[in-house]
Write a protein that holds these residues in place. Structure first.
Motif, PDB file in Angstrom:
ATOM      1  N   UNK A  27      -6.654  66.169  89.970  1.00  0.00           N
ATOM      2  CA  UNK A  27      -5.384  65.441  89.947  1.00  0.00           C
ATOM      3  C   UNK A  27      -4.832  65.358  88.532  1.00  0.00           C
ATOM      4  N   UNK A  28      -3.514  65.208  88.476  1.00  0.00           N
ATOM      5  CA  UNK A  28      -2.815  64.906  87.221  1.00  0.00           C
ATOM      6  C   UNK A  28      -2.078  63.604  87.471  1.00  0.00           C
ATOM      7  N   UNK A  83      -4.953  53.024  89.208  1.00  0.00           N
ATOM      8  CA  UNK A  83      -5.321  53.964  90.266  1.00  0.00           C
ATOM      9  C   UNK A  83      -6.387  54.954  89.791  1.00  0.00           C
ATOM     10  N   UNK A  84      -6.615  55.008  88.486  1.00  0.00           N
ATOM     11  CA  UNK A  84      -7.698  55.860  87.985  1.00  0.00           C
ATOM     12  C   UNK A  84      -9.045  55.420  88.555  1.00  0.00           C
ATOM     13  N   UNK A  85      -9.158  54.137  88.933  1.00  0.00           N
ATOM     14  CA  UNK A  85     -10.390  53.679  89.569  1.00  0.00           C
ATOM     15  C   UNK A  85     -10.544  54.263  90.968  1.00  0.00           C
ATOM     16  N   UNK A 112     -12.648  62.277  92.262  1.00  0.00           N
ATOM     17  CA  UNK A 112     -11.651  63.336  92.071  1.00  0.00           C
ATOM     18  C   UNK A 112     -11.372  63.498  90.581  1.00  0.00           C
ATOM     19  N   UNK A 113     -11.776  64.602  89.962  1.00  0.00           N
ATOM     20  CA  UNK A 113     -11.500  64.810  88.538  1.00  0.00           C
ATOM     21  C   UNK A 113     -10.001  64.747  88.258  1.00  0.00           C
ATOM     22  N   UNK A 114      -9.651  64.188  87.110  1.00  0.00           N
ATOM     23  CA  UNK A 114      -8.236  63.993  86.820  1.00  0.00           C
ATOM     24  C   UNK A 114      -7.945  64.181  85.341  1.00  0.00           C
ATOM     25  N   UNK A 165     -14.591  61.135  79.114  1.00  0.00           N
ATOM     26  CA  UNK A 165     -15.166  61.837  80.251  1.00  0.00           C
ATOM     27  C   UNK A 165     -14.114  62.686  80.965  1.00  0.00           C
ATOM     28  N   UNK A 166     -12.915  62.121  81.182  1.00  0.00           N
ATOM     29  CA  UNK A 166     -11.785  62.829  81.772  1.00  0.00           C
ATOM     30  C   UNK A 166     -10.689  62.974  80.718  1.00  0.00           C
TER      31      UNK A 166
END
Length: 391
Positions: A264-265, A271-273, A280-282, A316-317
């Motif tokens: 995701x972007x 909502x990152x939680x 889902x990697x973002x 991490x992301x």
């Protein structure tokens, strides 16, 4: 029992609505009023003003609304005087809620802050306002709980309600089946929940999609809009390109889109939680004006702005802050997402890292624990006023 809520963020509206439901399961007779949004109103809360419609960030965005905020503070002051709620519960939105807290304390009404402001990230001097106007903080993050406790603030760790909402939300399985395919990859695009975020960030995200779709023609891009008018803006901006892209737009399908996406972007937010909960990697991004950026550089003390990175204590992301010329951030996001799409092992590694962090911190029951504390506070006010800090 009469509880007054003050909630200014769309995500906070959902958290407060779930909390109200839990409170009423325990005490059906509870009366709830305040400032908030549609989700709270659906629970039977008497919403005196739709405060979530004024969710903004940054000095430039706030200034035109100062008079409206002032009138709302005066409205709350009069309401506290005339109706004397038993408790005021604040959810995030500190710039406004500090004033609500001070008016409540002046009226002799105790104040609980649920999902408190991130003072550990910026503006730590505002701890004085907490000491003066807040009786108890209910925190969703362990390091945040420790931060407040170390400063002598009554605080309890209850966990983050986002994990409850993810666990309780039944996914639309037909939607997931329709948009999942073994032949294509899926990238989720989340343009933000505030109007000004969408207007500022969507053109940048659209440029990212243009570049990625030219490199990966078999990738679908699913846009998760928060409100219908935001979706309409995104569609209109896309149509101006006069170019066909593999873009699809949806409202109220954010959990499903995050669940089925390979990556995701997203515009940075709580909502990152959910990205963390659904593994889902973002890539997180945020775009602001120069004034907001310069002021932020002065007051912000944390290294990261997305919550999974803050919780992990490392990058991490990927995350990017955009100001001025957006092209460097566009290129960086394209590079990161391209790396995941080209290299399944890299994407699997990012997913595994999220999974490890999720297993370390994920727990449900935050909303129930918060409701229990609030009921206990209302039933035993003399004990609550001297509630010890607890991690």
């Amino acid at each position: 029992m009469h509880i007054f809520f003050s909630v200014g963020e769309p995500s906070g509206d959902n958290h407060a609505a779930h909390l109200i439901q839990e409170l009423r399961r325990r005490r059906p007779e509870i009366r709830v009023s305040g400032f908030g949004g549609a989700a709270m109103e659906q629970t039977g809360c008497s919403v005196l003003f739709p405060l979530t419609s004024m969710a903004v960030m940054g000095v430039v965005a706030v200034l035109p609304l100062i008079w409206k905020f002032y009138k709302l503070v005066k409205q709350a002051e009069a309401y506290f005087r005339d109706h004397k709620p038993d408790l005021v519960v604040l959810v995030d939105f500190p710039g406004f809620n500090w004033w609500i807290a001070s008016k409540a304390k002046a009226a002799g009404i105790p104040v609980i802050y649920y999902m408190p402001p991130q003072l550990w990230a910026w503006g730590s001097w505002r701890i004085r306002r907490v000491r003066k106007s807040v009786d108890l903080i209910l925190s969703g993050l362990t390091f945040e709980t420790d931060w407040y406790a170390e400063r002598g603030i009554p605080v309890m760790y209850v966990g983050h309600p986002f994990f409850d909402e993810v666990a309780e939300h039944p996914l639309d399985e037909s939607f997931c089946r329709e948009w999942t395919s073994d032949e294509t990859r899926t990238v989720a695009i989340l343009p933000g929940s505030r109007k000004h975020e969408v207007h500022r960030c969507w053109p940048l995200l659209l440029s990212v999609v243009q570049q990625l779709s030219s490199r990966f023609p078999q990738v679908n891009f699913l846009v998760a809009n928060y409100k219908e008018h935001q979706k309409q803006f995104c569609v209109e901006e896309y149509e101006k390109l006069q170019q066909t892209l593999p873009l699809s737009f949806f409202v109220s399908k954010t959990p499903e889109i995050i669940e089925i996406a390979d990556c995701a972007i997203m515009v940075s937010g709580s909502v990152s939680l959910e990205m963390l909960a659904r593994r889902t990697p973002f890539v997180a991004m945020y775009r602001s004006s120069w004034i907001t950026f310069i002021m932020g550089r002065i007051v912000i003390v944390c290294k990261y702005f997305s919550l999974p990175n803050l919780i992990a204590g490392r990058l991490m992301m990927p995350e990017y802050f955009s100001v001025g010329n957006p092209q460097p951030v566009i290129d960086s996001i394209v590079s990161d997402v391209s790396g995941w799409l080209e290299n399944p092992a890299s994407l699997a590694k990012a997913t595994a890292e999220l999974d490890q962090l999720r297993n370390r911190i994920h727990s449900t029951g935050a909303t129930c624990r918060a409701a229990d504390v609030i009921i206990s506070w209302l039933e035993k006010p003399s004990e609550s006023e001297s509630h010890p800090a607890a991690a």
